[in-house]
Design a protein around this motif. Structure first.
Motif, mmCIF file in Angstrom:
data_model
loop_
_atom_site.group_PDB
_atom_site.id
_atom_site.type_symbol
_atom_site.label_atom_id
_atom_site.label_comp_id
_atom_site.label_asym_id
_atom_site.label_seq_id
_atom_site.Cartn_x
_atom_site.Cartn_y
_atom_site.Cartn_z
ATOM 1 N N TYR A 19 0.856 -1.185 0.000
ATOM 2 C CA TYR A 19 0.000 0.000 0.000
ATOM 3 C C TYR A 19 0.892 1.234 0.000
ATOM 4 C CZ TYR A 19 -3.377 3.479 1.594
ATOM 5 O OH TYR A 19 -4.170 4.599 1.701
ATOM 6 N N ARG A 20 0.680 2.114 -0.967
ATOM 7 C CA ARG A 20 1.544 3.286 -1.118
ATOM 8 C C ARG A 20 0.823 4.590 -0.765
ATOM 9 N NH1 ARG A 20 5.966 1.178 -3.701
ATOM 10 N NH2 ARG A 20 5.614 -0.662 -5.011
ATOM 11 N N GLY A 21 -0.376 4.477 -0.230
ATOM 12 C CA GLY A 21 -1.096 5.680 0.150
ATOM 13 C C GLY A 21 -0.673 6.204 1.506
ATOM 14 N N LYS A 22 -1.337 7.223 1.962
ATOM 15 C CA LYS A 22 -1.025 7.819 3.254
ATOM 16 C C LYS A 22 -1.943 7.245 4.327
ATOM 17 C CE LYS A 22 0.563 12.234 1.303
ATOM 18 N NZ LYS A 22 0.347 13.701 1.298
ATOM 19 N N GLY A 23 -1.401 7.076 5.502
ATOM 20 C CA GLY A 23 -2.197 6.588 6.612
ATOM 21 C C GLY A 23 -2.517 5.108 6.494
ATOM 22 N N VAL A 24 -3.564 4.694 7.199
ATOM 23 C CA VAL A 24 -3.979 3.297 7.204
ATOM 24 C C VAL A 24 -4.716 2.964 5.912
ATOM 25 C CG1 VAL A 24 -5.390 1.579 8.394
ATOM 26 C CG2 VAL A 24 -4.153 3.313 9.715
ATOM 27 N N GLN A 25 -4.390 1.819 5.312
ATOM 28 C CA GLN A 25 -5.046 1.422 4.079
ATOM 29 C C GLN A 25 -6.537 1.242 4.308
ATOM 30 O OE1 GLN A 25 -3.445 -2.051 2.193
ATOM 31 N NE2 GLN A 25 -4.940 -2.044 0.543
ATOM 32 N N PRO A 26 -7.389 1.905 3.508
ATOM 33 C CA PRO A 26 -8.831 1.740 3.678
ATOM 34 C C PRO A 26 -9.292 0.373 3.184
ATOM 35 C CG PRO A 26 -8.377 3.084 1.750
ATOM 36 C CD PRO A 26 -7.047 2.852 2.439
ATOM 37 N N ARG A 27 -10.385 -0.083 3.734
ATOM 38 C CA ARG A 27 -10.957 -1.355 3.300
ATOM 39 C C ARG A 27 -11.503 -1.203 1.876
ATOM 40 N NH1 ARG A 27 -15.623 -4.633 6.595
ATOM 41 N NH2 ARG A 27 -13.831 -5.048 7.958
ATOM 42 N N PRO A 28 -11.150 -2.115 0.953
ATOM 43 C CA PRO A 28 -11.710 -2.043 -0.404
ATOM 44 C C PRO A 28 -13.232 -2.173 -0.375
ATOM 45 C CG PRO A 28 -9.831 -3.534 -0.317
ATOM 46 C CD PRO A 28 -10.185 -3.203 1.105
ATOM 47 N N ALA A 29 -13.859 -1.706 -1.438
ATOM 48 C CA ALA A 29 -15.317 -1.701 -1.474
ATOM 49 C C ALA A 29 -15.895 -3.108 -1.550
ATOM 50 C CB ALA A 29 -15.796 -0.877 -2.668
ATOM 51 N N ALA A 30 -15.276 -3.985 -2.322
ATOM 52 C CA ALA A 30 -15.762 -5.356 -2.502
ATOM 53 C C ALA A 30 -17.227 -5.364 -2.915
ATOM 54 C CB ALA A 30 -15.544 -6.174 -1.223
ATOM 55 N N GLY A 31 -17.571 -4.490 -3.855
ATOM 56 C CA GLY A 31 -18.955 -4.397 -4.294
ATOM 57 C C GLY A 31 -19.320 -5.319 -5.432
ATOM 58 N N ALA A 32 -18.334 -6.045 -5.968
ATOM 59 C CA ALA A 32 -18.592 -6.958 -7.074
ATOM 60 C C ALA A 32 -17.472 -7.991 -7.124
ATOM 61 C CB ALA A 32 -18.671 -6.201 -8.399
ATOM 62 N N PHE A 33 -17.733 -9.107 -7.784
ATOM 63 C CA PHE A 33 -16.705 -10.113 -8.005
ATOM 64 C C PHE A 33 -16.018 -9.789 -9.320
ATOM 65 C CE2 PHE A 33 -14.738 -14.064 -9.142
ATOM 66 C CZ PHE A 33 -14.457 -14.695 -7.944
#
Length: 223
Positions: A19-33
């Motif tokens: 993860y290359r973003g800032k802060g804690v990695q957010p949970r992915p949406a997982a809205g579809a397969f």
């Protein structure tokens, strides 16, 4: 602590795609397969039938596993990268019906355990494991009539079988490590699956929306 340059495939995947973003990695949406790695592109979980239980081989961040779990499927997700398993557990902590296991795919399949209604891999362990070793083990852990599905990048014509990864995938570490991926065209995968006793094989290439880019090879079959 891991060395700067990984020397085993497991260490490589420990370092792959941080993860290359800032802060804690957010949970992915997982809205579809997602079989193709392109949101909204291609078929979805319907290709797995209507499983009650499923095994994900090489889940990475676990979005597909989480989507199935939220749909009511009991999902076990197996990855041999300790770092990625730890990350997935943090991302999906408290998600019911979802278990992440740190293990190599063949070793996990060899262990005594339940059969699954569906076993799948999206750009995961199937792409990076010798099918002659993996497919008999998958067949042994699929419930009768269960679905085995997997996807990987469309191969370049003529680059079939075990191919060494290079370029951006290894990020300059080619001298320290060899990572292989097994890739075939639709007809070749169909022949291999049938030889290992799978039926109802459907193999196709999903074209990339970008005509200059390679598509995704998607294969489904039954035990």
């Amino acid at each position: 602590m891991l060395s700067a340059a990984p020397t085993t495939p497991a260490e490589y995947w420990d370092k792959y795609k941080p993860y290359r973003g800032k802060g804690v990695q957010p949970r992915p949406a997982a809205g579809a397969f997602d079989w193709a790695g392109i949101p909204g592109h291609g078929p979805g979980a319907e290709r797995l039938g209507s499983p009650t239980t499923a095994l994900d081989l090489g889940p990475a961040e676990g979005e597909n596993a989480a989507f199935l779990a939220r749909s009511g499927v009991e999902v076990t997700a197996v990855d041999f990268s300790a770092v990625q398993v730890d990350r997935a557990r943090r991302l999906w902590d408290g998600e019911p019906r979802l278990t992440f296991v740190h293990a190599e795919a063949c070793a996990y399949l060899d262990a005594n355990g339940p059969r699954f209604d569906a076993i799948y891999s999206t750009w995961g362990a199937v792409w990076f494991t010798d099918p002659e070793q993996l497919f008999p083990r998958v067949a042994a852990r699929l419930a009768p009539g269960g679905v085995f599905g997997f996807s990987h990048r469309e191969p370049v014509v003529g680059q079939y079988g075990a191919q060494r990864m290079g370029g951006k995938w290894l990020e300059g570490r080619e001298a320290d490590l060899t990572v292989l991926r097994w890739q075939y065209g639709p007809e070749q995968w169909a022949d291999i699956l049938k030889r290992h006793g799978f039926t109802a094989v459907h193999a196709e290439v999903l074209p990339n929306p970008d005509p200059a880019a390679l598509g995704t090879l998607l294969v489904t079959s039954q035990a």
